[in-house]
Design an enzyme around this catalytic site. Structure first.
Site, PDB file in Angstrom:
ATOM      1  N   GLN A 172      -7.552   8.140   4.162  1.00 39.47           N
ATOM      2  CA  GLN A 172      -6.503   8.120   5.190  1.00 39.47           C
ATOM      3  C   GLN A 172      -5.120   7.811   4.635  1.00 39.47           C
ATOM      4  OE1 GLN A 172      -8.463   5.758   8.784  1.00 39.47           O
ATOM      5  NE2 GLN A 172      -9.206   5.148   6.779  1.00 39.47           N
ATOM      6  N   ARG A 177     -25.024   6.582  13.557  1.00 38.91           N
ATOM      7  CA  ARG A 177     -24.608   6.692  12.160  1.00 38.91           C
ATOM      8  C   ARG A 177     -23.235   6.022  12.001  1.00 38.91           C
ATOM      9  NH1 ARG A 177     -29.007   8.089  12.140  1.00 38.91           N
ATOM     10  NH2 ARG A 177     -30.039   9.818  11.055  1.00 38.91           N
ATOM     11  N   GLY A 219       0.839  -1.212   0.000  1.00 41.79           N
ATOM     12  CA  GLY A 219       0.000   0.000   0.000  1.00 41.79           C
ATOM     13  C   GLY A 219       0.870   1.258   0.000  1.00 41.79           C
ATOM     14  N   ARG A 223      13.359  10.208  -2.735  1.00 42.81           N
ATOM     15  CA  ARG A 223      14.266  11.349  -2.956  1.00 42.81           C
ATOM     16  C   ARG A 223      15.552  11.184  -2.140  1.00 42.81           C
ATOM     17  NH1 ARG A 223      15.157  16.001   0.111  1.00 42.81           N
ATOM     18  NH2 ARG A 223      15.859  17.815  -1.082  1.00 42.81           N
ATOM     19  N   MET A 266      -8.787   2.636   8.984  1.00 37.51           N
ATOM     20  CA  MET A 266      -7.934   1.580   8.421  1.00 37.51           C
ATOM     21  C   MET A 266      -6.957   1.034   9.459  1.00 37.51           C
ATOM     22  SD  MET A 266      -6.862   2.453   4.566  1.00 37.51           S
ATOM     23  CE  MET A 266      -7.929   1.985   3.209  1.00 37.51           C
ATOM     24  N   GLY A 267      -6.092   0.155   9.032  1.00 32.07           N
ATOM     25  CA  GLY A 267      -5.087  -0.394   9.941  1.00 32.07           C
ATOM     26  C   GLY A 267      -4.826  -1.867   9.731  1.00 32.07           C
ATOM     27  N   ASP A 286       5.423  -5.449   5.641  1.00 34.12           N
ATOM     28  CA  ASP A 286       5.952  -6.790   5.938  1.00 34.12           C
ATOM     29  C   ASP A 286       5.915  -7.723   4.719  1.00 34.12           C
ATOM     30  OD1 ASP A 286       3.217  -6.813   6.084  1.00 34.12           O
ATOM     31  OD2 ASP A 286       3.092  -8.044   7.889  1.00 34.12           O
ATOM     32  N   ARG A 318       0.701  -4.938  -5.108  1.00 31.99           N
ATOM     33  CA  ARG A 318       0.831  -6.124  -4.252  1.00 31.99           C
ATOM     34  C   ARG A 318       1.003  -7.278  -5.238  1.00 31.99           C
ATOM     35  NH1 ARG A 318      -0.858  -4.023   0.714  1.00 31.99           N
ATOM     36  NH2 ARG A 318      -2.577  -2.567   0.642  1.00 31.99           N
ATOM     37  N   ASP A 373      -0.166   1.599   8.575  1.00 30.21           N
ATOM     38  CA  ASP A 373      -0.640   0.756   9.690  1.00 30.21           C
ATOM     39  C   ASP A 373       0.317   0.733  10.889  1.00 30.21           C
ATOM     40  OD1 ASP A 373      -2.663   0.162   7.901  1.00 30.21           O
ATOM     41  OD2 ASP A 373      -1.740  -1.714   7.247  1.00 30.21           O
TER      42      ASP A 373
END
Ligand code: F6P
Length: 326
Positions: free
Chosen positions: A257, A249, A15, A25, A174-175, A107, A76, A132
């Site tokens: 993110q 909600r 990701g 850079r 996310m995570g 990883d 990926r 993550d």
């Protein structure tokens, strides 16, 4: 300093994460500083297999450190799991006399890098980059701080509606399988609760807290990590089955993110990691990952990245609860 290494290639994989460009850079500029040739590989291991490789010069990395994503592209790549494909990848490097590789990613990226290095004796250094922050062997991965700030800013915006309408918001962040983004964002945004894969939920307790908030006409922010079974929608379904629905909600933050301009912390670490990776190769080191250990820049075994990560600070959970008792 040994100068055995002369031609270094680099790729980004997995990701994308803010800070990847700043680290590209730093790698390119450090190579040029040491009179090394440097090659960019496009779209991660895919480009390595397809020979999509280009020599990089000073200007190729001008004006990129402030942008999110990765100018090299990423993927990926499933094909890199196959030995013949890795052989093809190695032939492509050999044909350009590339004698070392820097891989920037998570990883999965490092798993592929370790195997590739073992098979072909190619010196490899990893730079950890994933929003993550879930890589064992480093306390920090590029992109985490930026993603955290983006998440906090989104939670602040949602809070405006939550408090104006006295609503309960279940916000999914996310995570992957790590609750770090969820936990840290929750403590920094004054959330009432956090659901994450690292702890077992007492759903009845959560239901009671939410009914109490509804009865008292209060708003509440509940952060739900995507790694939690069912995510925010799963929690809402449970609450609905318990008769709580009207005021609740769900908001799934998603890929918002992952993009955006890197923060100071990500830019600085990207510069430090990129420079250290090239210097490590110049010193004849291999199969290491640059990162942070005890708050300082460090080089650790690349294979450590394959162990479960354990840097999450559960004390934050107690703090969240203490600060949100009515
Ligand atoms: O690893 C970064 C990450 O954004 C995770 O938080 C998330 O689970 C995953 O990638 C999403 O991946 P993709 O963009 O490939 O769907």
């Amino acid at each position: 300093m040994s100068t055995k290494v002369q031609n270094i290639a680099l790729l980004t994989s997995g990701g994308d994460a803010p800070g990847m460009n700043a680290s590209i850079r730093a790698v390119v500029r450090t190579c040029l500083y040491h009179n090394l040739n440097v090659f960019g590989i496009y779209d991660g291991y895919n480009g390595l297999i397809k020979n999509d490789i280009k020599e990089m010069k000073y200007k190729d990395v001008s004006n990129i450190l402030q942008s999110g994503g990765t100018i090299l592209g990423t993927d990926r790549c499933q094909e890199f799991h196959e030995k013949e494909m890795r052989q093809q990848a190695f032939e492509n490097l050999k044909s350009r006399n590339i004698d070392a590789l820097i891989t920037i990613g998570g990883d999965g990226t490092f798993k592929g890098a370790s195997i590739f290095s073992k098979e072909h004796g190619l010196p490899i250094i990893g730079i950890p980059a994933t929003i993550d922050n879930d890589i064992s062997g480093t306390e920090y991965t590029l992109g985490f701080d930026t993603a955290l700030n983006t998440t906090i800013s989104a939670l602040d915006n949602i809070r405006d509606t939550a408090s104006s309408h006295h609503r309960i918001f279940l916000v999914e962040v996310m995570g992957n399988n790590s609750g770090q983004l969820a936990l840290y964002a929750a403590v920094a945004s004054g959330a009432r609760e956090v659901f994450m894969p690292e702890k077992k939920e007492d759903l009845v307790d959560i239901k009671n807290k939410i009914s109490q908030a509804i009865k008292m006409n209060r708003s509440s922010m509940i952060v739900v990590s995507e790694g939690e079974v069912g995510g925010a929608r799963g929690v809402k379904d449970y609450l609905k089955s318990e008769g709580l629905d009207e005021k609740i909600r769900v908001s799934v933050l998603g890929h918002i993110q992952r993009g955006g301009r890197p923060t100071f912390r990500d830019r600085l670490n990207a510069a430090l990691f990129g420079e250290a990776a090239v210097v490590a190769l110049l010193k004849g080191k291999t199969k290491l990952m640059v990162g942070i250990t005890d708050g300082k820049l460090a080089l650790n075994d690349l294979e450590l990245s394959q162990q479960p990560s354990s840097v999450i600070n559960m004390d934050y959970l107690k703090l969240i609860r203490k600060l949100s008792v009515y």
